[in-house]
Design a protein around this motif. Structure first.
Motif, PDB file in Angstrom:
ATOM      1  N   LYS A 174       0.853  -1.305   0.044  1.00  0.00           N
ATOM      2  CA  LYS A 174       0.138   0.173  -0.071  1.00  0.00           C
ATOM      3  C   LYS A 174       0.580   1.316  -0.056  1.00  0.00           C
ATOM      4  CE  LYS A 174      -3.843  -1.719   2.603  1.00  0.00           C
ATOM      5  NZ  LYS A 174      -4.689  -1.665   3.744  1.00  0.00           N
ATOM      6  N   PHE A 175       2.095   1.127   0.396  1.00  0.00           N
ATOM      7  CA  PHE A 175       2.988   2.322   0.519  1.00  0.00           C
ATOM      8  C   PHE A 175       4.236   2.021   0.052  1.00  0.00           C
ATOM      9  CE2 PHE A 175       5.973   4.731   3.262  1.00  0.00           C
ATOM     10  CZ  PHE A 175       5.802   6.036   2.811  1.00  0.00           C
ATOM     11  N   ASP A 176       5.110   2.756  -0.650  1.00  0.00           N
ATOM     12  CA  ASP A 176       6.029   2.542  -1.168  1.00  0.00           C
ATOM     13  C   ASP A 176       7.280   3.381  -0.270  1.00  0.00           C
ATOM     14  OD1 ASP A 176       5.494   0.843  -3.167  1.00  0.00           O
ATOM     15  OD2 ASP A 176       5.368   2.484  -4.708  1.00  0.00           O
ATOM     16  N   PRO A 177       8.362   2.661   0.476  1.00  0.00           N
ATOM     17  CA  PRO A 177       9.257   3.282   1.224  1.00  0.00           C
ATOM     18  C   PRO A 177      10.288   4.396   0.333  1.00  0.00           C
ATOM     19  CG  PRO A 177      10.126   1.112   0.723  1.00  0.00           C
ATOM     20  CD  PRO A 177       8.627   1.184   0.165  1.00  0.00           C
ATOM     21  N   SER A 178      10.861   5.269   1.105  1.00  0.00           N
ATOM     22  CA  SER A 178      11.675   6.049   0.404  1.00  0.00           C
ATOM     23  C   SER A 178      12.894   5.280   0.150  1.00  0.00           C
ATOM     24  CB  SER A 178      11.909   7.057   1.437  1.00  0.00           C
ATOM     25  OG  SER A 178      12.577   6.767   2.528  1.00  0.00           O
ATOM     26  N   LEU A 179      13.902   6.027  -0.748  1.00  0.00           N
ATOM     27  CA  LEU A 179      15.144   5.258  -0.784  1.00  0.00           C
ATOM     28  C   LEU A 179      15.997   5.192   0.382  1.00  0.00           C
ATOM     29  CD1 LEU A 179      16.514   4.140  -3.260  1.00  0.00           C
ATOM     30  CD2 LEU A 179      17.647   6.492  -3.830  1.00  0.00           C
ATOM     31  N   PRO A 180      16.051   6.243   1.282  1.00  0.00           N
ATOM     32  CA  PRO A 180      16.896   5.808   2.534  1.00  0.00           C
ATOM     33  C   PRO A 180      16.307   4.879   3.449  1.00  0.00           C
ATOM     34  CG  PRO A 180      16.448   8.242   2.241  1.00  0.00           C
ATOM     35  CD  PRO A 180      15.477   7.481   1.379  1.00  0.00           C
ATOM     36  N   LEU A 181      15.053   4.602   3.286  1.00  0.00           N
ATOM     37  CA  LEU A 181      14.420   3.506   4.160  1.00  0.00           C
ATOM     38  C   LEU A 181      14.782   2.139   3.366  1.00  0.00           C
ATOM     39  CD1 LEU A 181      12.858   2.513   6.681  1.00  0.00           C
ATOM     40  CD2 LEU A 181      10.672   2.790   5.340  1.00  0.00           C
ATOM     41  N   ALA A 182      14.686   2.171   2.148  1.00  0.00           N
ATOM     42  CA  ALA A 182      15.066   0.893   1.492  1.00  0.00           C
ATOM     43  C   ALA A 182      16.313   0.448   1.556  1.00  0.00           C
ATOM     44  CB  ALA A 182      14.684   1.150  -0.241  1.00  0.00           C
ATOM     45  N   PHE A 183      17.230   1.428   1.445  1.00  0.00           N
ATOM     46  CA  PHE A 183      18.751   1.011   1.968  1.00  0.00           C
ATOM     47  C   PHE A 183      18.705   0.663   3.219  1.00  0.00           C
ATOM     48  CE2 PHE A 183      19.918   3.911  -1.791  1.00  0.00           C
ATOM     49  CZ  PHE A 183      21.092   3.038  -2.319  1.00  0.00           C
ATOM     50  N   LYS A 184      18.124   1.311   4.216  1.00  0.00           N
ATOM     51  CA  LYS A 184      18.239   0.470   5.453  1.00  0.00           C
ATOM     52  C   LYS A 184      17.725  -0.743   5.757  1.00  0.00           C
ATOM     53  CE  LYS A 184      17.437   4.477   8.984  1.00  0.00           C
ATOM     54  NZ  LYS A 184      16.102   4.836   9.693  1.00  0.00           N
ATOM     55  N   MET A 185      16.756  -1.297   4.898  1.00  0.00           N
ATOM     56  CA  MET A 185      16.186  -2.673   4.813  1.00  0.00           C
ATOM     57  C   MET A 185      17.340  -3.300   4.158  1.00  0.00           C
ATOM     58  SD  MET A 185      12.392  -1.980   3.484  1.00  0.00           S
ATOM     59  CE  MET A 185      11.149  -1.323   4.676  1.00  0.00           C
ATOM     60  N   SER A 186      17.879  -2.978   3.053  1.00  0.00           N
ATOM     61  CA  SER A 186      18.999  -3.654   2.402  1.00  0.00           C
ATOM     62  C   SER A 186      20.015  -3.982   3.395  1.00  0.00           C
ATOM     63  CB  SER A 186      19.348  -2.752   1.212  1.00  0.00           C
ATOM     64  OG  SER A 186      20.541  -3.322   0.624  1.00  0.00           O
ATOM     65  N   LYS A 187      20.245  -3.012   3.958  1.00  0.00           N
ATOM     66  CA  LYS A 187      21.656  -3.271   5.000  1.00  0.00           C
ATOM     67  C   LYS A 187      21.205  -4.084   6.234  1.00  0.00           C
ATOM     68  CE  LYS A 187      24.852  -0.496   7.673  1.00  0.00           C
ATOM     69  NZ  LYS A 187      24.971   1.034   8.535  1.00  0.00           N
ATOM     70  N   LEU A 188      20.033  -4.055   6.708  1.00  0.00           N
ATOM     71  CA  LEU A 188      19.665  -4.941   7.789  1.00  0.00           C
ATOM     72  C   LEU A 188      19.651  -6.383   7.141  1.00  0.00           C
ATOM     73  CD1 LEU A 188      18.193  -4.951  10.764  1.00  0.00           C
ATOM     74  CD2 LEU A 188      15.967  -5.044   9.423  1.00  0.00           C
ATOM     75  N   PHE A 189      19.039  -6.549   6.017  1.00  0.00           N
ATOM     76  CA  PHE A 189      18.831  -8.063   5.477  1.00  0.00           C
ATOM     77  C   PHE A 189      19.940  -8.496   4.737  1.00  0.00           C
ATOM     78  CE2 PHE A 189      14.257  -6.883   5.692  1.00  0.00           C
ATOM     79  CZ  PHE A 189      14.136  -7.715   6.721  1.00  0.00           C
ATOM     80  N   HIS A 190      21.000  -7.714   4.367  1.00  0.00           N
ATOM     81  CA  HIS A 190      22.372  -8.024   3.717  1.00  0.00           C
ATOM     82  C   HIS A 190      21.949  -8.489   2.453  1.00  0.00           C
ATOM     83  CE1 HIS A 190      24.698  -7.654   7.516  1.00  0.00           C
ATOM     84  NE2 HIS A 190      23.889  -8.713   7.881  1.00  0.00           N
ATOM     85  N   LEU A 191      21.007  -7.836   1.475  1.00  0.00           N
ATOM     86  CA  LEU A 191      20.631  -7.894   0.285  1.00  0.00           C
ATOM     87  C   LEU A 191      20.436  -6.799  -0.504  1.00  0.00           C
ATOM     88  CD1 LEU A 191      17.282 -10.203   1.409  1.00  0.00           C
ATOM     89  CD2 LEU A 191      19.633 -11.043   0.075  1.00  0.00           C
ATOM     90  N   SER A 192      20.484  -6.800  -1.896  1.00  0.00           N
ATOM     91  CA  SER A 192      20.445  -5.553  -2.752  1.00  0.00           C
ATOM     92  C   SER A 192      18.845  -5.241  -2.554  1.00  0.00           C
ATOM     93  CB  SER A 192      20.857  -6.004  -3.881  1.00  0.00           C
ATOM     94  OG  SER A 192      19.976  -6.892  -4.657  1.00  0.00           O
ATOM     95  N   ILE A 193      18.748  -3.899  -2.824  1.00  0.00           N
ATOM     96  CA  ILE A 193      17.492  -3.374  -3.073  1.00  0.00           C
ATOM     97  C   ILE A 193      16.580  -3.996  -3.865  1.00  0.00           C
ATOM     98  CG2 ILE A 193      15.985  -1.455  -3.680  1.00  0.00           C
ATOM     99  CD1 ILE A 193      18.022   0.382  -2.070  1.00  0.00           C
TER     100      ILE A 193
END
Lengths: 135, 67
Positions: B37-56
């Motif tokens: 329902k909501f697309d995250p901002s780029l900074p939040l997507a990068f945070k997720m990427s860092k947390l899961f050790h995966l690319s966006i």
């Protein structure tokens, strides 16, 4: 720990906004009813009460801005959508209401309080819909 | 935008509240992103990427790119 810090900041800013809103409401009541019941026809006290009210209002605006800045991106979007609709309804509704008064379609004079109520209700409905939509 | 957030979270045995805490956002935000329902901002997507050790790109799937 980081998250708790974020949550705590939002809660703290919400409490501060409640405090400043209450202060502003009390100062508004004093500035409104003081001249009627406490100090009739005292211009100095009237001006002082209005200045205090404006100061409290300024504080409330600054704390509200701080609160909105501390929200996360979805919460900010919900706020922005609600404020956008409230602003639009306020301008369109307010000018329409003013036209009704100018053209004598309504018998009473236009009251600013009606506009404030319209904006507040629209903002609250906008917030409710936004929270529901992203639930 | 579709995403694998719910799966990634489940693999790590995290609740929505846990993930929200890690990313400093509300639980409602995590829920809205998971449901698309909501697309995250780029900074939040990068945070997720860092947390899961995966690319966006391996977390989010761009619907428009598929068309």
């Amino acid at each position: 720990m980081k998250e708790k810090k974020w949550n705590m900041e939002v809660r703290s800013n919400t409490k501060k906004l409640k405090f400043w809103s209450l202060l502003w409401m009390v100062s508004m009541a004093i500035a409104t009813f003081g001249p009627m019941f406490v100090w009739p026809e005292n211009t100095v006290l009237n001006v002082l009460a209005i200045l205090i009210n404006l100061g409290c209002g300024g504080g409330m605006i600054l704390v509200n801005r701080k609160l909105i800045n501390s929200l996360d991106e979805l919460q900010k979007k919900i706020q922005m959508d609600a404020m956008g609709i409230a602003l639009g309804v306020g301008v369109v509704g307010g000018l329409g209401y003013s036209l009704l008064d100018q053209t004598n379609v309504i018998t009473q004079d236009a009251q600013i309080s009606f506009l404030v109520i319209l904006i507040s209700l629209t903002y609250m409905i906008g917030l409710f819909i936004g929270k529901k939509r992203y639930k | 935008m579709k995403n694998r957030l719910k799966v990634l979270r489940a693999e790590r045995d995290m609740t929505q509240a846990d993930l929200a805490n890690e990313l400093s956002v509300s639980r409602q935000t995590i829920n809205a992103i998971e449901k698309g329902k909501f697309d995250p901002s780029l900074p939040l997507a990068f945070k997720m990427s860092k947390l899961f050790h995966l690319s966006i790109e391996s977390i989010f799937e761009n619907d428009e790119a598929k068309e």
